[in-house]
Design a protein around this motif. Structure first.
Motif, PDB file in Angstrom:
ATOM      1  N   ILE A 277      -4.378  -2.141  -7.594  1.00  0.00           N
ATOM      2  CA  ILE A 277      -5.676  -1.693  -7.096  1.00  0.00           C
ATOM      3  C   ILE A 277      -5.513  -0.210  -6.843  1.00  0.00           C
ATOM      4  O   ILE A 277      -4.616   0.202  -6.099  1.00  0.00           O
ATOM      5  CB  ILE A 277      -6.078  -2.435  -5.806  1.00  0.00           C
TER       6      ILE A 277
ATOM      7  N   ILE B  22       0.866  -1.184   0.000  1.00  0.00           N
ATOM      8  CA  ILE B  22       0.000   0.000   0.000  1.00  0.00           C
ATOM      9  C   ILE B  22       0.897   1.227   0.000  1.00  0.00           C
ATOM     10  O   ILE B  22       1.648   1.464   0.953  1.00  0.00           O
ATOM     11  CB  ILE B  22      -0.930   0.020   1.220  1.00  0.00           C
TER      12      ILE B  22
ATOM     13  N   TRP C  95      -6.414   3.827  -5.932  1.00  0.00           N
ATOM     14  CA  TRP C  95      -7.123   4.778  -5.075  1.00  0.00           C
ATOM     15  C   TRP C  95      -6.615   6.164  -5.468  1.00  0.00           C
ATOM     16  O   TRP C  95      -5.868   6.786  -4.745  1.00  0.00           O
ATOM     17  CB  TRP C  95      -6.797   4.470  -3.615  1.00  0.00           C
TER      18      TRP C  95
ATOM     19  N   LEU D 246      -1.616  -1.605  -3.937  1.00  0.00           N
ATOM     20  CA  LEU D 246      -2.712  -0.654  -3.756  1.00  0.00           C
ATOM     21  C   LEU D 246      -2.075   0.729  -3.778  1.00  0.00           C
ATOM     22  O   LEU D 246      -1.347   1.103  -2.859  1.00  0.00           O
ATOM     23  CB  LEU D 246      -3.438  -0.909  -2.440  1.00  0.00           C
TER      24      LEU D 246
END
Length: 504
Positions: free
Chosen positions: A402, A309, A404, A383
């Motif tokens: 992924i 992340i 964001w 992410l």
């Protein structure tokens, strides 16, 4: 017999590491392409890291070329939005150089080296970060006297250029400030950063509402809008051309549109600028702990099990409850993950922090050796905020994403990666503020609740670690092969950078 003249090029990145890092790789590539001496100004805070970043692009038989790159450290503030001290130090240092004093620096292999004042008369060109407004104007003002060309550096996905910098908004800001009785910075902020729900047409992106370009309503200081963002268009207008970290084959429709917009001046595509060696650098503090964690997860959870992340060195989602909600899902599903908190804006809820202390399959670190982590066999997914450096590093490591997206070039990148290339998922329910408005091209309006965030993320995880995720990985591998050819002999980036150097 023709003697090749040594070109001398000045590089001026901005204080953000995401702007500096790819310029380090560019410096390495340029001195290997032609007979070139590089003088690169760099934030003192990044000096050692920049030196190491340059070095890892060289093979053993190329290390002698490190002496062709001189790094000149400058002062900076602690805020990525405050470049005043950095640019002031550049202007002061450059003025002294023009007056006859040497530039005190170090070659990329660490040896003290002064750039003598006589070198200014042999300069060939300069590449200046789009956000280094005052540095660009200083060098552009000297271009005729010095006989140099000055290029703008675009360290972002090129598809974002038209929305952020495609028009000159300074006259509108002046008028708006006078009409409302506010400062120029406040007026610029309203025009550049604030959204109203208007439709935005782009030659390389689908029609979108303006808030879709800023789905997290991230904060920018009004001073940054007035001193930097609204000024970029005029730098592009006055530059001899542009060099971007983007890759020509990443989004061909954008490449064609950008080149048409800059014509007859050149728009060069230098990307992907990912170093050859994806190893842990000596400057990566705590890196050994991170790599030990990856080794342990490979044993406990298997290959392609870990999620990295990372929201980069500058961004972080403003709604920390949604960050906590996503982390809770990962812990509930026993997914191992690394959380990089190198952004000064990073924050997580106290309750989530307590859970993390008890959860045995997560590592939280203020800095992650991202390239080395991505290339580890335990790495499964990333992410990410969809910043362009991270995107290309993931592509090179064959790690699907992924997304964001928060701001800047990230929302356009998310569209390209999910809809055009099919190698990523975008999280929609994590949107914030005005970003929760309807999506023009689909009509979908996010709910935005914590419950909706967790439901969507669980669904994405199920698909990512299933057959759909494997299909994305196959498509990603094909894209990786295409983009890796950019710097091979005859490749698009190599060809563009040769043309750039030969034009000086």
């Amino acid at each position: 017999m023709t003697v090749q003249t040594c070109k001398r090029v000045v590089l001026v990145p901005m204080i953000m590491w995401g702007h500096t890092r790819p310029m380090c790789t560019l410096a390495a590539r340029l001195v290997k392409l032609r007979s070139v001496n590089i003088t690169m100004f760099v934030s003192g805070a990044f000096f050692e890291r920049a030196k190491a970043e340059i070095t890892q692009d060289f093979e053993a038989d190329e290390l002698h070329l490190l002496t062709n790159i001189t790094l000149v450290p400058l002062k900076q503030s602690n805020s990525p939005f405050d470049s005043a001290s950095y640019e002031a130090d550049f202007l002061d240092t450059w003025a002294k150089f023009m007056e006859g004093q040497p530039l005190n620096g170090y070659t990329a292999d660490g040896k003290a080296h002064n750039v003598e004042p006589s070198e200014k008369d042999r300069l060939s060109g300069a590449i200046v970060d789009m956000f280094a407004i005052r540095a660009f104007r200083e060098l552009h003002g000297l271009k005729d006297r010095l006989g140099i060309k000055v290029f703008s550096w675009y360290p972002s996905a090129a598809s974002s250029l038209f929305y952020w910098f495609g028009e000159d908004r300074i006259p509108h800001a002046v008028e708006l400030a006078a009409r409302k009785g506010v400062s120029f910075d406040v007026a610029a902020h309203e025009l550049v950063v604030q959204t109203s729900g208007r439709l935005v047409e782009s030659p390389c992106l689908p029609t979108m509402y303006d808030y879709e370009y800023r789905p997290q309503a991230a904060y920018f200081p009004p001073k940054f809008s007035g001193n930097v963002l609204i000024q970029v268009h005029r730098n592009f207008r006055d530059a001899d051309g542009m060099i971007t970290i983007d890759a020509a084959d990443y989004h061909p429709r954008t490449t064609a549109a950008i080149r048409q917009w800059f014509a007859p001046r050149p728009a060069y595509y230098a990307g992907p600028l990912v170093p050859r060696a994806l190893r842990v650098l000596p400057e990566d503090k705590g890196a050994e702990d991170v790599m030990r964690f990856m080794d342990a997860r490979l044993q406990s959870h298997g290959a392609k099990s870990v999620i990295l992340i990372s929201f980069g060195s500058m961004f972080w989602p403003p709604n920390t409850e949604k960050v906590g909600a996503v982390l809770d899902v990962l812990m509930d599903k026993n997914v191992p993950f690394i959380l990089s908190r190198c952004s000064p804006l990073s924050a997580i809820p106290d309750e989530t922090a307590s859970k993390l202390e008890k959860y045995g399959a997560a590592l939280v670190s203020p800095w992650v050796p991202q390239q080395a982590v991505l290339s580890h066999p335990a790495m499964g997914w990333c992410l990410s905020h969809a910043g362009h450096n991270t995107v290309f590093e993931c592509i090179y490591a064959n790690v699907p994403m992924i997304l964001w997206p928060i701001d800047a070039d990230q929302p356009p990148n998310a569209i390209q990666l999910t809809e055009d290339l099919g190698i990523a998922y975008e999280l929609i329910e994590v949107r914030n503020g005005a970003g929760l408005g309807p999506i023009y091209r689909t009509g979908r309006k996010p709910d935005g609740s914590i419950k909706a965030v967790q439901a969507e993320f669980r669904d994405v995880l199920g698909r990512a670690f299933g057959q759909d995720g494997e299909e994305k990985r196959v498509r990603l591998d094909a894209l990786r092969t295409k983009l890796q050819a950019a710097w091979a002999e005859g490749g698009a980036a190599r060809r563009d950078m040769k043309t750039f150097l030969d034009s000086l």
